[in-house]
Design an enzyme around this catalytic site. Structure first.
Site, mmCIF file in Angstrom:
data_model
loop_
_atom_site.group_PDB
_atom_site.id
_atom_site.type_symbol
_atom_site.label_atom_id
_atom_site.label_comp_id
_atom_site.label_asym_id
_atom_site.label_seq_id
_atom_site.Cartn_x
_atom_site.Cartn_y
_atom_site.Cartn_z
ATOM 1 N N CYS A 17 0.842 -1.205 0.000
ATOM 2 C CA CYS A 17 0.000 0.000 0.000
ATOM 3 C C CYS A 17 0.866 1.240 0.000
ATOM 4 O O CYS A 17 2.007 1.228 0.482
ATOM 5 C CB CYS A 17 -0.928 0.001 1.218
ATOM 6 S SG CYS A 17 -2.227 1.275 1.133
ATOM 7 N N CYS A 24 -5.299 -0.133 9.843
ATOM 8 C CA CYS A 24 -5.331 -1.156 8.797
ATOM 9 C C CYS A 24 -5.101 -2.545 9.382
ATOM 10 O O CYS A 24 -4.135 -2.782 10.113
ATOM 11 C CB CYS A 24 -4.278 -0.862 7.737
ATOM 12 S SG CYS A 24 -4.314 -2.035 6.360
ATOM 13 N N CYS A 265 -11.817 -15.712 3.455
ATOM 14 C CA CYS A 265 -12.423 -14.392 3.636
ATOM 15 C C CYS A 265 -11.315 -13.360 3.714
ATOM 16 O O CYS A 265 -10.185 -13.671 4.125
ATOM 17 C CB CYS A 265 -13.260 -14.394 4.916
ATOM 18 S SG CYS A 265 -13.845 -12.770 5.467
ATOM 19 N N ASP A 266 -11.644 -12.138 3.353
ATOM 20 C CA ASP A 266 -10.696 -11.032 3.408
ATOM 21 C C ASP A 266 -10.110 -10.847 4.811
ATOM 22 O O ASP A 266 -8.962 -10.433 4.962
ATOM 23 C CB ASP A 266 -11.419 -9.750 2.956
ATOM 24 C CG ASP A 266 -10.526 -8.536 2.984
ATOM 25 O OD1 ASP A 266 -9.312 -8.687 2.777
ATOM 26 O OD2 ASP A 266 -11.037 -7.428 3.209
ATOM 27 N N CYS A 320 -20.281 -9.779 12.007
ATOM 28 C CA CYS A 320 -19.132 -10.415 11.370
ATOM 29 C C CYS A 320 -18.316 -11.194 12.396
ATOM 30 O O CYS A 320 -18.014 -10.668 13.476
ATOM 31 C CB CYS A 320 -18.251 -9.369 10.700
ATOM 32 S SG CYS A 320 -16.824 -10.071 9.845
#
Length: 371
Positions: A17, A24, A265-266, A320
C-alpha cells in the site's frame, strides 16, 4: 460448478500500500507471493471464476493493500483476458476499491470506458482522514481522495464512499456524514474499526449510527443512501440480506492473493484458512469444500443464547465473526441500540413509500413526528 453463487476479491499486490492507515488490518500481513500477480495467475484466476459461475454476470472486486499499485497496464490485461474468456452474452462487473491517490485522468478514463464500479476510501472530514490515513512520510491523503472523486464525477461515474468509524469519528458523527453527503455521490458505507488503533466502542458506534440515521431520514431521504440503512430495510421487506455480516451464514466471498492462493475471507487470510490455489484447484470446488462450508456455517452455529433470543437477530445474525470476542460481537450494544431506534422509522418509511408518498412528503411527516 458452485452450488450457490460466490464472489471473489482479487488482491494483485497483496498487502502492499502507498498509505499507512493506523487502523489497517492488512498492512502487517506477510506478503503472499510476488509484488505483482503474474499474468499466468491472473488468467488462471479469471478462467476459474468464469468456469465456476452460473452467469451471465460475474462480480470481481479488485482490492489490496492498494490495488492501483498493480499499474494500469495490469488492469488492461485483466479486461482483455475477461473479454477473451467470457461466453457470449456474459459480462464481468469489475469493482475497484482504492484510496484514490493514484487515480489521474488516464486511470479515470480507463475505469469509465470499461464500466468499473469504484469505491473510494475517505474518512469524512480532512482533519479526521489525514489523522488516520497518512502517507509513508506522514503527510495527508485527503486531497488525493477528493481529487479522485472529482475526476470520476466529471466523467459521469459516481463512486461509492467508504468511511471507517473509529472512536474519534464517532464523536463527530454529523460532521462526518455531512462531509460525505456533500460530495453528492449517492452511496456511503460506514465500516466500524474493531480491535485496532482507536477502535470504536459498541455504544459509541450505536450513537454514531443513530445520529446519522436521524439526519438522513429527516433531511436526505431520496437523495441517496447509506449501505446499512438500505440493507436493513431490504431485510425488513422480506428480502435476504445482501451484506455477508448481516446474513445467517457467510463464506461466499473468496479472496485470491497475488500468488494465486485462495482464502476463506478477506479478514481470515491465514494459513488455517487457505483453501488452495487458482493455479492448481477449481474455484467452484474450493468454494464448496467441507472446510469452507463449515467456516461459513460457524457464524450461525456458534451464536450465543442472547443472540438466539434477540429480537434483532434477523438484521444482524451475530455480525461479522471478525468482530467477536469469544462468541459475542463487540458491537452488539451499539447495533441493538441502533435497530431499536431506527427500525420503527424504517417501517414507517417503507409503509409510506408503498402508499405512494414522495421522499419529501415522508420527511415532512417524520419531522412532524419529532416536533
Amino acid at each position: 460448478m458452485s452450488v450457490e453463487p460466490f464472489s471473489i476479491m482479487v488482491k494483485p499486490v497483496g498487502s502492499r500500500c502507498n498509505l499507512r492507515c493506523s487502523y489497517c488490518y492488512y498492512l502487517d500481513k506477510p506478503r503472499l507471493g510476488p509484488a505483482l500477480m503474474a499474468d499466468a495467475t491472473l488468467e488462471a484466476t479469471l478462467r476459474q471464476c468464469i468456469a465456476a459461475s452460473p452467469g451471465p454476470h460475474i462480480s470481481i472486486v479488485w482490492h489490496g493493500g492498494e490495488p492501483t499499485l498493480a499499474g494500469l497496464d495490469f488492469y488492461r490485461r485483466a479486461v482483455d483476458t475477461e473479454k477473451r474468456l467470457l461466453p457470449d452474452g456474459w459480462e464481468v462487473w469489475n469493482n475497484l476499491q482504492t484510496n484514490g491517490v493514484l487515480l489521474d485522468d488516464e486511470w479515470c478514463d480507463f475505469l469509465v470506458e470499461h464500466r468499473f464500479d469504484v469505491g473510494i476510501s475517505i474518512d469524512g472530514t480532512a482533519l479526521i482522514h489525514d489523522r488516520f490515513r497518512p502517507d509513508p512520510r506522514g503527510g495527508g491523503s485527503y486531497e488525493g481522495a477528493v481529487d479522485a472523486i472529482g475526476r470520476l464525477q466529471a466523467r459521469g461515474l459516481q463512486p461509492d464512499l467508504l468511511c471507517t468509524v473509529t472512536a474519534t469519528t464517532a464523536q463527530n458523527a454529523l460532521a462526518t456524514y455531512r462531509a460525505l453527503r456533500d460530495f453528492g455521490t449517492g452511496w456511503i458505507q460506514f465500516i466500524p474499526i474493531v480491535g485496532a488503533a482507536d477502535a470504536v466502542p459498541g455504544e459509541a458506534f450505536g450513537d454514531f449510527l443513530c445520529a446519522v440515521f436521524d439526519e438522513w431520514a429527516l433531511n436526505d431521504l431520496g437523495w441517496g443512501n447509506v449501505q446499512l440503512f438500505a440493507e436493513a430495510m431490504r431485510v425488513l421487506i422480506g428480502a435476504p440480506a445482501g451484506l455477508c455480516w448481516m446474513a445467517p451464514t457467510c463464506g461466499r466471498a473468496l479472496v485470491v492473493e497475488a500468488d494465486g492462493g485462495v482464502y476463506s475471507c478477506d479478514h481470515f487470510v491465514t494459513p488455517a484458512h487457505r483453501l488452495g490455489s487458482t493455479g492448481v484447484d477449481d474455484l467452484g470446488v474450493l468454494a464448496n469444500t467441507a472446510a469452507q462450508l463449515a467456516f461459513g456455517q460457524a457464524k450461525r452455529d456458534t451464536l450465543p443464547g442472547e443472540c438466539l433470543r434477540c429480537e434483532w437477530r434477523r438484521l444482524c445474525n451475530g455480525g461479522c465473526p471478525k468482530d467477536r470476542a469469544g462468541r459475542r460481537n463487540l458491537l452488539c450494544t451499539g447495533l441493538t441500540r441502533f435497530f431499536a431506534h431506527a427500525v420503527p422509522v424504517m417501517k414507517q418509511i417503507i409503509a409510506l413509500t408503498r402508499a405512494g408518498s414522495t421522499p419529501q412528503a415522508i420527511m415532512e411527516q417524520l419531522r412532524a413526528n419529532v416536533e
